[in-house]
Design an enzyme around this catalytic site. Structure first.
Site, PDB file in Angstrom:
ATOM      1  N   GLY A  22       4.121  10.837  -1.924  1.00 41.94           N
ATOM      2  CA  GLY A  22       4.003   9.839  -2.986  1.00 41.94           C
ATOM      3  C   GLY A  22       2.556   9.588  -3.330  1.00 41.94           C
ATOM      4  O   GLY A  22       1.655  10.096  -2.667  1.00 41.94           O
ATOM      5  N   PRO A  46      -1.144   7.747  -3.837  1.00 45.06           N
ATOM      6  CA  PRO A  46      -1.952   7.020  -2.853  1.00 45.06           C
ATOM      7  C   PRO A  46      -1.623   5.521  -2.868  1.00 45.06           C
ATOM      8  O   PRO A  46      -1.371   4.948  -3.927  1.00 45.06           O
ATOM      9  CB  PRO A  46      -3.385   7.230  -3.342  1.00 45.06           C
ATOM     10  CG  PRO A  46      -3.332   8.394  -4.257  1.00 45.06           C
ATOM     11  CD  PRO A  46      -1.962   8.461  -4.830  1.00 45.06           C
ATOM     12  N   GLY A  47      -1.626   4.936  -1.679  1.00 44.38           N
ATOM     13  CA  GLY A  47      -1.484   3.477  -1.576  1.00 44.38           C
ATOM     14  C   GLY A  47      -0.076   2.944  -1.668  1.00 44.38           C
ATOM     15  O   GLY A  47       0.131   1.745  -1.843  1.00 44.38           O
ATOM     16  N   LYS A  77       2.703   4.912   2.805  1.00 45.38           N
ATOM     17  CA  LYS A  77       3.193   6.002   3.666  1.00 45.38           C
ATOM     18  C   LYS A  77       2.693   5.818   5.106  1.00 45.38           C
ATOM     19  O   LYS A  77       3.477   5.910   6.049  1.00 45.38           O
ATOM     20  CB  LYS A  77       2.737   7.366   3.107  1.00 45.38           C
ATOM     21  CG  LYS A  77       3.282   7.620   1.712  1.00 45.38           C
ATOM     22  CD  LYS A  77       2.855   8.941   1.150  1.00 45.38           C
ATOM     23  CE  LYS A  77       1.390   9.017   0.788  1.00 45.38           C
ATOM     24  NZ  LYS A  77       0.980   8.102  -0.286  1.00 45.38           N
ATOM     25  N   GLU A 101      -9.789  -5.870 -31.822  1.00 45.23           N
ATOM     26  CA  GLU A 101      -8.752  -6.340 -30.893  1.00 45.23           C
ATOM     27  C   GLU A 101      -7.603  -6.997 -31.663  1.00 45.23           C
ATOM     28  O   GLU A 101      -6.433  -6.824 -31.298  1.00 45.23           O
ATOM     29  CB  GLU A 101      -9.336  -7.327 -29.873  1.00 45.23           C
ATOM     30  CG  GLU A 101     -10.380  -6.733 -28.945  1.00 45.23           C
ATOM     31  CD  GLU A 101      -9.943  -5.475 -28.220  1.00 45.23           C
ATOM     32  OE1 GLU A 101      -8.739  -5.299 -27.952  1.00 45.23           O
ATOM     33  OE2 GLU A 101     -10.826  -4.626 -27.936  1.00 45.23           O
TER      34      GLU A 101
HETATM   35  P1  ATP Z   1      -2.719   7.265   1.026  1.00 40.63           P
HETATM   36  O1  ATP Z   1      -1.792   8.246   0.401  1.00 40.63           O
HETATM   37  O2  ATP Z   1      -3.926   7.011   0.178  1.00 40.63           O
HETATM   38  O3  ATP Z   1      -3.056   7.542   2.450  1.00 40.63           O
HETATM   39  P2  ATP Z   1      -0.690   5.414   1.791  1.00 40.63           P
HETATM   40  O4  ATP Z   1       0.497   5.682   0.951  1.00 40.63           O
HETATM   41  O5  ATP Z   1      -0.684   5.946   3.170  1.00 40.63           O
HETATM   42  O6  ATP Z   1      -1.997   5.827   1.023  1.00 40.63           O
HETATM   43  P3  ATP Z   1      -1.069   2.928   3.093  1.00 40.63           P
HETATM   44  O7  ATP Z   1      -2.328   3.303   3.754  1.00 40.63           O
HETATM   45  O8  ATP Z   1       0.152   2.933   3.921  1.00 40.63           O
HETATM   46  O9  ATP Z   1      -0.889   3.837   1.818  1.00 40.63           O
HETATM   47  O10 ATP Z   1      -1.201   1.508   2.410  1.00 40.63           O
HETATM   48  C1  ATP Z   1      -2.428   0.819   2.310  1.00 40.63           C
HETATM   49  C2  ATP Z   1      -2.190  -0.668   2.372  1.00 40.63           C
HETATM   50  O11 ATP Z   1      -1.436  -1.100   1.231  1.00 40.63           O
HETATM   51  C3  ATP Z   1      -1.358  -1.092   3.557  1.00 40.63           C
HETATM   52  O12 ATP Z   1      -2.137  -1.338   4.672  1.00 40.63           O
HETATM   53  C4  ATP Z   1      -0.684  -2.348   3.055  1.00 40.63           C
HETATM   54  O13 ATP Z   1      -1.542  -3.452   3.196  1.00 40.63           O
HETATM   55  C5  ATP Z   1      -0.509  -2.094   1.582  1.00 40.63           C
HETATM   56  N1  ATP Z   1       0.843  -1.587   1.246  1.00 40.63           N
HETATM   57  C6  ATP Z   1       1.130  -0.397   0.701  1.00 40.63           C
HETATM   58  N2  ATP Z   1       2.445  -0.274   0.488  1.00 40.63           N
HETATM   59  C7  ATP Z   1       3.009  -1.403   0.907  1.00 40.63           C
HETATM   60  C8  ATP Z   1       4.352  -1.865   0.951  1.00 40.63           C
HETATM   61  N3  ATP Z   1       5.358  -1.132   0.490  1.00 40.63           N
HETATM   62  N4  ATP Z   1       4.585  -3.102   1.455  1.00 40.63           N
HETATM   63  C9  ATP Z   1       3.564  -3.853   1.893  1.00 40.63           C
HETATM   64  N5  ATP Z   1       2.277  -3.480   1.883  1.00 40.63           N
HETATM   65  C10 ATP Z   1       1.994  -2.273   1.392  1.00 40.63           C
END
Ligand code: ATP
Length: 625
Positions: free
Chosen positions: A188, A190-191, A194, A412
């Site tokens: 998925g 980033p962020g 996962k 705007e």
């Molecule tokens: P990347 O692909 O960049 O490594 P990722 O998908 O692993 O990103 P995470 O590192 O798991 O993303 O998420 C970063 C932060 O965002 C988490 O520590 C949390 O605070 C917040 N977060 C992300 N998704 C959720 C969620 N579904 N529920 C609650 N908090 C979330």
């Protein structure tokens, strides 16, 4: 340690060399130099007492016992001339060049030996650092993450609950002969959570968590990555049940057929092979689950996804409006919130935000409240934090001429009116002429609900709204400015996708000419192979679409000139209007239009809705108060 020893040795070596060179230089320059002609002249004048030869260098001492050095071009001929004179001649062996050459050679050999030795020990060094730092599973209690900390991705949580049950009681699965997947690929943007999800699985199951990034395995030296993979699995087996998490697996698991430099490709290939072998190697009932995360599933080697390896793939996408509200609630628990806080409204205003962005939004809002000395976070802090994240920091110090501000207000207002007048367009959320980040002004629209798919009419409306800024500038000022750059770029991208990806051009018919790569980050994909004629048809269609939308924007704004003028004037006065305030002003203008119908002599050029509309005046007074 090896690096320290190497640095010490190299420094020592350079010190010795510097001392040695210094000594040689001193010896060489003990006596002042003179030209060869000076020597000849003194020889002719019988002023030389002694000549001391070292190769073709000669130190000559005159009768006053002053010594000089010079180089003699032909020593044999020179000695012939000296023979008849009463001069003491000393000939010394040329040890100087020999010493010099030997010292340089010793230095080079020593340097090569040191580099070779330190490279040999680099592997050990890396291994030991890697081993000590990484090969210790995190205690689940230290992770402090459970499924309750994750919101907005219920399907992914559900899928992983099965893994938690297996890790908690593998025997119940073994008894029935069920095989749990060894590898699960979380894919998925980033962020989206996962990593958080992987940690939560370990936290819920109460098992150690081994976490790596794909780039931890990728090294300059062939074979290092592969040995790290083997060490990792050896350790995991010793400590099973456990979770092994490999973030950014694409760094090591990218397709072996992809292009890369020969050395890097070989190292990555070996590391990937080791990973595949290790995943095959542990028994199916061994309670180790490998979780991996990637933003680029499209580039992964297909061998990784084969049954028995990462055969289960879970898509984790940006949350929908309900998910966003829940994520805001989860992160809202960590800050002091006003009871009036409306997470539903904030969730609606943040389409496309990922979990990480929402977590950041909550934090930014808390920072905003703290900066203003508040004791709790209120709705307006979230609104300001959202603007800051989406548009950047307010450029308070920016100086604009009256004319430029005027053009900006009309620009705007043009966007805003089209957003309001087009039935398929998303409602207006905010319109502002306060410069922020790279943007001079902004017109924000927020959908009523998330769009799972976009209709052709919706996309056309979007392009027309984007054209509104340039159209208003042309209509009122008969000029074009660079302020429309971003709008035109977005509009062109949408039009191109309509023609190339979504088969929405009547002339080209239901065909697709480009593809997405299947990755979750921007910039991947591209056009499919096509003929020259097709490519120029596509370009023509994109241009037609954009020109038609622009003409429609001009048509609507011509019709709404009164509203355009009023809105621009109000914007110049108040700078920012929210959706509600904007709607009141538009309604006023409509009332005025109705009045104009009753009084046919009234034209747009003389119109001023605010003169006739107490509500619009009210909006302005309230904001400026
Ligand atoms: P990347 O692909 O960049 O490594 P990722 O998908 O692993 O990103 P995470 O590192 O798991 O993303 O998420 C970063 C932060 O965002 C988490 O520590 C949390 O605070 C917040 N977060 C992300 N998704 C959720 C969620 N579904 N529920 C609650 N908090 C979330």
């Amino acid at each position: 340690m090896a690096i320290l020893v190497r640095n010490l040795l190299v420094s020592f070596l350079f010190l010795i060399l510097a001392l040695f060179m210094g000594m040689l230089w001193f010896m060489e320059h003990r006596h002042p130099s003179q030209d060869y002609s000076e020597l000849v002249e003194r020889l002719n004048n019988d002023q030389i007492a002694t000549l001391e030869f070292t190769g073709n260098r000669v130190a000559f001492t005159d009768r006053e016992k002053h010594t000089f050095v010079t180089t003699v071009p032909d020593v044999g001929k020179f000695l012939e001339r000296v023979k008849e004179k009463n001069i003491r001649v000393i000939v010394k062996e040329d040890r100087f060049t020999l010493i010099y050459m030997t010292a340089i050679s010793v230095f080079i050999v020593a340097l090569v030996l040191i580099v070779w030795w330190s490279l040999r020990h680099k592997d050990d060094e890396d291994e030991s650092t890697f081993a000590s730092d990484k090969l210790v599973g995190q205690d689940p209690a230290d992770l402090k993450v459970s499924f309750d900390d994750i919101a907005g991705i219920p399907e992914a949580k559900e899928e992983l609950e099965e893994i938690v049950s297996f890790l908690k009681s593998p025997d119940s699965f073994r008894k029935i002969g069920a095989t749990i997947p060894r590898g699960i690929l979380l894919q998925g943007p980033p962020g989206t959570g996962k990593t958080l999800l992987a940690k939560a699985v370990a936290g819920e199951a109460g098992v150690p968590f081994y976490s790596f990034s794909g780039s931890d395995f990728v090294e300059m030296f062939v074979g290092v990555g592969a040995s790290r993979v083997r060490d990792l699995f050896k350790e995991a087996k010793k400590n099973s049940p456990c979770i092994v998490f490999i973030d950014e697996i694409d760094a090591v698991g990218a397709s072996r057929s992809g292009g890369a430099s020969a050395g890097g490709q070989e190292e990555r290939g070996q590391t990937l092979n080791a990973l595949l072998v290790e995943m095959d190697g542990f028994a199916t009932d061994e309670p180790i689950v490998v979780l991996a995360a990637t933003n680029r599933p499209d580039i992964l080697d297909s061998a990784l996804k084969r049954p028995g390896r990462f055969d289960r793939q879970i898509n984790i996408l940006a949350p929908d409006v309900k998910g966003r509200k829940k994520i805001l609630e989860v992160h809202g628990q960590n800050v002091r919130l006003d009871p009036e806080i409306d997470f539903e409204l904030i969730a609606k205003a943040t389409p496309g935000f990922t979990g990480a962005e929402l977590a950041n939004l909550v934090n930014e809002a808390a920072l905003m409240a703290a900066r203003l000395g508040k004791d709790r976070v209120v709705n307006v802090d979230f609104e300001k934090a959202r603007d800051r994240i989406l548009m950047g920091v307010e450029r308070k110090g920016m100086v604009m001429s009256d004319h430029d501000r005027n053009v900006l207000a009309y620009h705007e207002a043009g966007h805003g009116i089209l957003a309001n007048k087009l039935p398929d367009s998303d409602p207006l959320h905010k319109i502002t002429i306060v410069p922020r980040g790279m943007a001079l002004g902004q017109t924000q629209q927020v959908p009523v609900s998330d769009h799972p798919a976009f209709s052709r009419q919706y996309l056309i409306s979007k392009i027309i709204v984007l054209m509104g800024g340039r159209a208003a500038e042309e209509l009122v000022f008969k000029q074009q400015t660079t302020g429309a750059q971003g709008d035109l770029l977005t509009a062109t991208q949408i039009a191109t996708d309509m023609v190339c990806k979504w088969g929405m051009s009547p002339k080209m018919g239901p065909q697709a000419f480009s593809i997405d790569s299947g990755g979750f980050i921007e910039g991947a994909g591209g056009r499919l192979p096509m003929g020259h004629d097709t490519a120029s048809f596509i370009d023509q269609e994109v241009a037609n679409l954009l020109t038609e939308c622009y003409a429609e924007a001009i048509r609507i704004l011509k019709r709404e000139q009164c509203l355009l003028k009023n809105l621009a004037e109000i914007l110049l006065q108040v700078e920012t209007l929210d959706g509600e305030e904007f709607d009141i002003i538009v309604e006023c203008s409509m009332k005025k239009e109705a009045a104009a119908i009753e009084e046919p002599g009234d034209t747009c050029s003389s119109c001023s809705a605010r003169d006739h509309c107490a509500e619009a005046e009210g909006v302005v007074d309230e904001i400026t108060a």
